[in-house]
Design an enzyme around this catalytic site. Structure first.
Site, short mmCIF file in Angstrom:
data_model
loop_
_atom_site.label_atom_id
_atom_site.label_comp_id
_atom_site.label_asym_id
_atom_site.label_seq_id
_atom_site.Cartn_x
_atom_site.Cartn_y
_atom_site.Cartn_z
NE ARG A 36 7.89 -8.15 2.35
CZ ARG A 36 7.96 -9.59 2.46
NH1 ARG A 36 8.02 -10.08 3.50
NH2 ARG A 36 7.86 -10.21 1.35
CE LYS A 76 3.94 -1.20 -4.49
NZ LYS A 76 5.44 -2.03 -4.25
N GLY A 77 -0.65 -2.73 -1.17
CA GLY A 77 -1.42 -2.05 -0.24
C GLY A 77 -0.78 -1.73 1.29
NE ARG A 92 -1.04 3.24 -0.85
CZ ARG A 92 0.11 3.13 -1.40
NH1 ARG A 92 0.91 2.05 -1.85
NH2 ARG A 92 0.93 4.40 -1.42
CE LYS A 103 7.33 -3.30 -0.07
NZ LYS A 103 6.76 -4.01 -1.15
N GLY A 104 7.68 3.12 -0.71
CA GLY A 104 7.90 4.49 -0.35
C GLY A 104 8.58 5.11 -1.41
NE ARG A 105 10.46 1.35 -6.42
CZ ARG A 105 9.77 0.05 -6.52
NH1 ARG A 105 8.68 0.00 -6.49
NH2 ARG A 105 10.61 -1.11 -6.56
CB THR A 106 9.16 9.96 -5.73
OG1 THR A 106 9.99 10.24 -4.50
CG2 THR A 106 8.49 11.23 -5.50
CG HIS A 107 3.28 7.45 -6.10
ND1 HIS A 107 1.96 7.14 -5.25
CD2 HIS A 107 4.11 6.22 -5.35
CE1 HIS A 107 2.19 6.09 -4.58
NE2 HIS A 107 3.49 5.46 -4.66
N1 LIG Z 1 5.77 0.94 7.36
C1 LIG Z 1 5.78 1.07 6.06
N2 LIG Z 1 7.03 1.23 5.52
C2 LIG Z 1 6.95 1.36 4.01
N3 LIG Z 1 6.03 1.49 3.37
C3 LIG Z 1 4.80 1.29 3.96
C4 LIG Z 1 4.61 0.99 5.26
N4 LIG Z 1 3.43 0.88 5.42
C5 LIG Z 1 2.69 0.92 4.43
N5 LIG Z 1 3.78 1.16 3.39
C6 LIG Z 1 3.12 1.07 2.16
O1 LIG Z 1 3.49 -0.21 1.62
C7 LIG Z 1 3.37 0.09 0.02
C8 LIG Z 1 3.74 -1.23 -0.54
O2 LIG Z 1 2.85 -2.01 -0.34
P1 LIG Z 1 3.14 -3.65 -0.37
O3 LIG Z 1 4.00 -4.01 0.63
O4 LIG Z 1 1.92 -4.44 -0.29
O5 LIG Z 1 3.76 -3.84 -1.86
S1 LIG Z 1 3.92 -5.35 -2.63
O6 LIG Z 1 2.69 -5.65 -3.22
O7 LIG Z 1 4.44 -6.13 -1.70
O8 LIG Z 1 5.05 -4.90 -3.69
C9 LIG Z 1 4.22 1.35 -0.26
O9 LIG Z 1 3.62 1.91 -1.14
P2 LIG Z 1 4.52 3.06 -2.00
O10 LIG Z 1 4.58 4.17 -1.12
O11 LIG Z 1 3.50 3.51 -3.14
O12 LIG Z 1 5.74 2.48 -2.44
C10 LIG Z 1 3.96 2.00 1.22
O13 LIG Z 1 3.15 3.16 1.04
#
Ligand SMILES: Nc1ncnc2c1ncn2[C@@H]1O[C@H](COP(=O)(O)OS(=O)(=O)O)[C@@H](OP(=O)(O)O)[C@H]1O
Length: 376
Positions: free
Chosen positions: A131, A127-128, A208, A333-337
């Site tokens: 991806r 979650k850092g 993070r 990615k970017g789910r509402t916390h």
């Molecule tokens: N460009 C872009 N687009 C979308 N999301 C982004 C981006 N850069 C960083 N992030 C942040 O990445 C968080 C998910 O981290 P990971 O990809 O490491 O997650 S995982 O461990 O592979 O499941 C994800 O966490 P959450 O917002 O909590 O969902 C994002 O905040």
């Protein structure tokens, strides 16, 4: 040291072998290869790959927790082990990218070359922003990366290095082979195993704010299993006493200093790059410059490859003019916390502060998490 404040980690039992990953099924470039290591029949092979750092790989709770908590936590862990961070889930518009035979704005190399063991790994943290980093770096023409998480050094190690090599995409001379599996960072055996494969390998860790990371981790689990206890309940061993449950993986993963100590037994700091997950969102090109320098690559991925997508609230990769497919990460990615009780955030800040400070000292970088609100 902060580690002395913690209960000793409990070693997990050997995990059951997961299904074999297919070869580079995330290559958006080349026509799919015939799978040399097909997925286990009857499974989807990839959908169950962990998003990294799930509790199965690391830190089960201590037996002191009440039995109902343990049951809830076990359920949680099982679910975490099933979390997926495949590009299918993470990437919007991948099919379109495949169809156009194009690769993040760089015309693809055909399927020439040979499969090599990776020379660089994104080892964490779950979650850092791992991806986002992988998708950005693979835009570089000198990088070939496997899109799925191979989990070789935590779950698939007994399959052997030839299996691992086969998972990799083919590369031409001079191209770097990469993969990302965020759970490596918290896997005790990973540094030793990786060192025995390639002691000069380059390691990248996206870090993070541990509190935000924990909430993100919890949010992911909650999205799949809405009946789990609240974050506030899981975060404490004893809430009245304010005793944080450091054996809950969502909390444990964020004790970066503790995990880093393990890596530094095998690798010099100069071989590890720490990328700020926060900066990767506000200044992706700036962080990518550091990544490319670290990997010894020309700075090809720059400002012009990114645009800020207001709807997503994140930077996305720009597509070339002849393609309309978006290159934003998907809805996982970017789910509402969920909103977390401010007292709990306050308590977590106090808990993490010494570990964060130690982490800044160890890395020589101040990530400024103390200046943040907590959950951002
Ligand atoms: N460009 C872009 N687009 C979308 N999301 C982004 C981006 N850069 C960083 N992030 C942040 O990445 C968080 C998910 O981290 P990971 O990809 O490491 O997650 S995982 O461990 O592979 O499941 C994800 O966490 P959450 O917002 O909590 O969902 C994002 O905040």
């Amino acid at each position: 040291p902060p580690s002395s404040l913690l209960p000793p980690p409990v070693r997990p039992g050997a995990p059951s072998p997961p299904p074999a990953p297919p070869p580079d099924n995330a290559s958006r470039v080349e026509p799919p290869e015939a799978p040399e290591q097909p997925a286990t029949p009857g499974t989807d092979g990839w959908g169950l790959a962990s998003g990294g750092g799930g509790a199965r790989d690391s830190w089960p709770r201590t037996p002191l927790a009440p039995s109902d908590m343990i049951a809830a936590q076990n359920a949680l862990r099982e679910r975490e082990a099933q979390e997926s961070s495949t590009p299918e889930e993470d990437l919007a518009g991948r099919r379109a990218a495949n169809a156009s035979g194009e690769r993040g704005g760089v015309v693809s190399t055909p399927d020439y070359g040979e499969k090599k063991l990776p020379q660089a790994l994104i080892i964490g943290v779950k979650k850092g922003g791992t991806r986002a980093l992988l998708e950005a770096i693979r835009v570089h023409p000198d990088v070939r990366a496997v899109g799925v998480e191979p989990h070789f050094f935590d779950r698939n190690y007994e399959k052997g290095l030839e299996w691992y090599r086969n998972v990799m995409p083919k590369t031409l001379d001079g191209q770097i082979t990469m993969e990302k599996t965020p759970s490596y960072f918290v896997t005790n055996e990973a540094p030793k195993r990786i060192h025995s494969m390639a002691k000069d390998i380059k390691l990248i860790v996206v870090v993070r704010n541990p509190i935000t990371r924990a909430i993100s981790d919890y949010t992911q689990t909650l999205s799949k299993k809405p009946e789990i206890p609240t974050f506030e309940v899981l975060a404490f061993k004893n809430r009245t006493l304010g005793l944080i449950d450091a054996s809950w993986s969502a909390i444990r993963i964020g004790i970066y200093a503790l995990h880093l100590e393990n890596w530094l037994q095998y690798f010099p700091l100069s071989q590890i790059l720490f990328v700020s997950g926060e900066r990767l969102i506000v200044d992706p090109a700036g962080e990518m410059a550091k990544v490319q320098d670290f990997l010894g690559l020309k700075r090809v991925v720059t400002e012009k490859h990114f645009y800020f997508n207001k709807t997503k609230g994140f930077p996305c990769l720009r597509k070339p003019e002849d393609s309309s497919a978006p290159r934003c990460l998907g809805k996982s990615k970017g789910r509402t916390h969920p909103r977390i009780d401010p007292d709990v955030i306050h308590r977590l800040r106090k808990f993490y502060k010494p570990f964060n400070v130690m982490f800044y000292q160890m890395t020589g970088q101040d990530f400024q998490w103390e200046q943040e609100e907590g959950d951002k």
